[in-house]
Design a protein around this motif. Structure first.
Motif, short mmCIF file in Angstrom:
data_model
loop_
_atom_site.label_atom_id
_atom_site.label_comp_id
_atom_site.label_asym_id
_atom_site.label_seq_id
_atom_site.Cartn_x
_atom_site.Cartn_y
_atom_site.Cartn_z
N VAL A 1 3.02 12.73 23.50
CA VAL A 1 1.99 12.39 22.52
C VAL A 1 2.18 13.32 21.34
CG1 VAL A 1 -0.46 12.53 22.00
CG2 VAL A 1 0.28 11.54 24.17
N LEU B 1 3.42 5.60 3.17
CA LEU B 1 2.66 4.37 2.99
C LEU B 1 1.19 4.70 2.79
CD1 LEU B 1 3.57 1.40 3.10
CD2 LEU B 1 2.62 1.30 5.41
N ARG B 2 0.68 5.58 3.60
CA ARG B 2 -0.73 5.94 3.52
C ARG B 2 -1.05 6.62 2.20
NH1 ARG B 2 -3.55 6.53 8.28
NH2 ARG B 2 -4.70 8.43 8.33
N ALA C 1 -6.40 19.85 17.54
CA ALA C 1 -5.05 19.55 17.08
C ALA C 1 -4.89 19.84 15.59
CB ALA C 1 -4.69 18.09 17.38
N SER D 1 -0.96 4.12 -0.57
CA SER D 1 -2.11 3.23 -0.46
C SER D 1 -3.39 3.92 -0.95
CB SER D 1 -2.26 2.78 0.99
OG SER D 1 -3.45 2.08 1.16
N ALA E 1 5.14 6.21 7.62
CA ALA E 1 3.70 5.95 7.73
C ALA E 1 2.92 6.84 6.78
CB ALA E 1 3.24 6.18 9.18
N VAL F 1 0.52 14.07 17.75
CA VAL F 1 -0.51 13.80 16.76
C VAL F 1 0.06 14.22 15.42
CG1 VAL F 1 -2.91 14.16 16.12
CG2 VAL F 1 -2.23 14.35 18.52
N GLY G 1 -13.33 4.42 3.94
CA GLY G 1 -12.97 4.48 5.36
C GLY G 1 -12.61 5.84 5.84
N LEU G 2 -11.92 5.85 6.96
CA LEU G 2 -11.62 7.12 7.62
C LEU G 2 -10.38 7.75 7.04
CD1 LEU G 2 -12.48 8.89 9.98
CD2 LEU G 2 -10.83 7.66 11.36
N THR H 1 3.21 7.89 20.38
CA THR H 1 3.22 8.13 21.82
C THR H 1 4.29 7.30 22.50
OG1 THR H 1 1.70 6.31 22.23
CG2 THR H 1 0.72 8.47 21.81
N GLN I 1 -5.42 13.97 9.48
CA GLN I 1 -4.75 13.30 10.58
C GLN I 1 -4.21 11.96 10.10
OE1 GLN I 1 -6.12 11.16 14.55
NE2 GLN I 1 -6.61 13.33 14.68
N LEU I 2 -2.97 11.68 10.48
CA LEU I 2 -2.31 10.46 10.02
C LEU I 2 -2.38 9.38 11.10
CD1 LEU I 2 -0.37 9.00 8.05
CD2 LEU I 2 1.51 10.16 9.21
N ALA I 3 -1.78 9.65 12.23
CA ALA I 3 -1.78 8.71 13.34
C ALA I 3 -1.15 9.45 14.51
CB ALA I 3 -0.98 7.45 13.01
N THR I 4 -1.16 8.82 15.66
CA THR I 4 -0.60 9.46 16.84
C THR I 4 0.52 8.60 17.38
OG1 THR I 4 -2.69 10.54 17.31
CG2 THR I 4 -1.14 10.34 19.14
#
Lengths: 225, 225
Positions: free
Chosen positions: B93, B137-138, B56, B141, B134, B95, B224-225, B82, B77-80
DNA sequence: GTAATAGTGTCTTTCAGACACTATCCT
DNA sequence: AGGATAGTGTCTGAAAGACACTATTAC
């Protein structure tokens, strides 16, 4: 401009269910019933059921219910693993979720899941090893600045118990004074009018529970998404 | 035990391409060519092409290339996102990926994308508003503790420029001394033997670039990730 | 020189860890 | 009384912010 026939992509969810047993962080694995990798130990997972699930989070909750027979108050999206080669059936999308439960809750799943220390993982099918590693990394990282580890403690619990959980997850000792200062200023716990005495030959510890007001927002921890 | 016919799920990627223009964080939107929401302004996105894309992330890079005509060194990658209702075509979905580029790079996409301040978003189709929120925000952060904002600066840049970028992203002033201490101890930048003079009526500032050794690991930031 | 911004030295405040002391149980 | 763990007061050192000072350019 492009074709209207979209080759099917396999859509699944996988759940990394973590708990603390014997002061060790362990992941719950299940025996696969179907091919590919039938009989192998793997993460609980399954297809997204478009007709049943409102979203992938619901799919993950359903998988957790079906394969482990439990509900997890903490269930957070971890990351999505995709590609042509991670699943022998074809191009796949696996939305991975992370769940944390106290060992006492996982006892309900006895016989249905196998607990394996995250530091002693056997070879696993698909890219499940990577998924677990990502989950552990995330949990360790978030534990540095959030109250996430309380999900691993059955209520009510004492502060020394909670501190031990933090120390196990982080893999290093935590300063007692600083720990209590943090807990205090987060104002997230409240004492239960009753003390623990069991262990015996020493001063009993105060029991705490999570303040109702904080119960909701525990999932969406302090920083970022 | 369950049916073998899996109802198709729509698999797409969406890219939140962010940049800094006129001291404002802006997101690149494109006019949709096809239904649903044809002609509407939306995030660049598209179907995953199982026959072309290895994963993806590759789909996201392709979308960025096709819709904006550019490559982004930072693509995470941020989030998925769905669910059954987020797309009128059916269960989907998406991504989501987050890309950061300097304004100068985005100039290549002039005419193909429209830049909109993230604090003044118009109504958007699907759940694109949530996806952008999102991402912002990320980014905010991560900017608190990582060097992520350097991706918004065209090299070479001066420290006052970089500090201004941090201040814009974070939305608050940054202490100059602390900022320079941090930059120094991260040892991530190296001075270019040449100074900036443009503005004129004051002391010129040293120009910096990212150390080659750090160029790789910039994407996978500290925590973290 | 003066205006303007770059860059630095240093004081102060804040916060986390170390340590030691008191408290309260059981035997 | 003595041992063991719970809980707290206080000191110390490290890191971040505030402030002021010097540096270097254009005019």
């Amino acid at each position: 401009m492009t074709t209207e026939s979209i080759p099917a992509v396999i859509c699944t969810v996988d759940v990394v269910l973590l708990t603390l047993e014997q002061s060790t962080l362990k992941v719950a694995l299940v025996r696969r019933e179907r091919e590919p990798f039938a009989q192998a130990l793997a993460l609980p997972g399954g297809y997204i059921h478009a007709q049943d699930d409102v979203d992938a989070q619901a799919s993950a909750a359903r998988v957790l219910r079906d394969k482990a027979g439990l509900e997890s108050p903490y269930l957070e999206q971890l990351a999505t693993f995709t590609g042509a080669v991670r699943d022998p059936r074809g191009w796949s999308v696996a939305v991975a979720y992370c769940a944390l439960v106290p060992a006492t809750v996982l006892a309900q799943a006895a016989g249905r899941v196998e607990l394996v220390a995250v530091d002693e993982l056997p070879p696993l099918p698909f890219d499940h090893r990577q998924i677990i590693d990502a989950a552990v990394l995330r949990v360790r990282s978030k534990s540095q600045y959030s109250s996430l580890p309380v999900h691993l403690c059955a209520e009510p619990f004492t502060l020394p118990q909670l501190q031990a959980v933090y120390e196990t997850v982080l893999g290093e000792p935590v300063n007692k004074v600083s720990f209590r200062r943090k807990v205090d200023e987060l104002a997230m716990l409240e004492p239960v009018p009753g003390a623990l005495q069991t262990g015996g030959a020493h001063r009993p510890a105060q029991l705490y529970r999570v303040r109702p007001a904080y119960r909701r927002q525990l999932s969406l921890s302090a920083r970022g998404l």
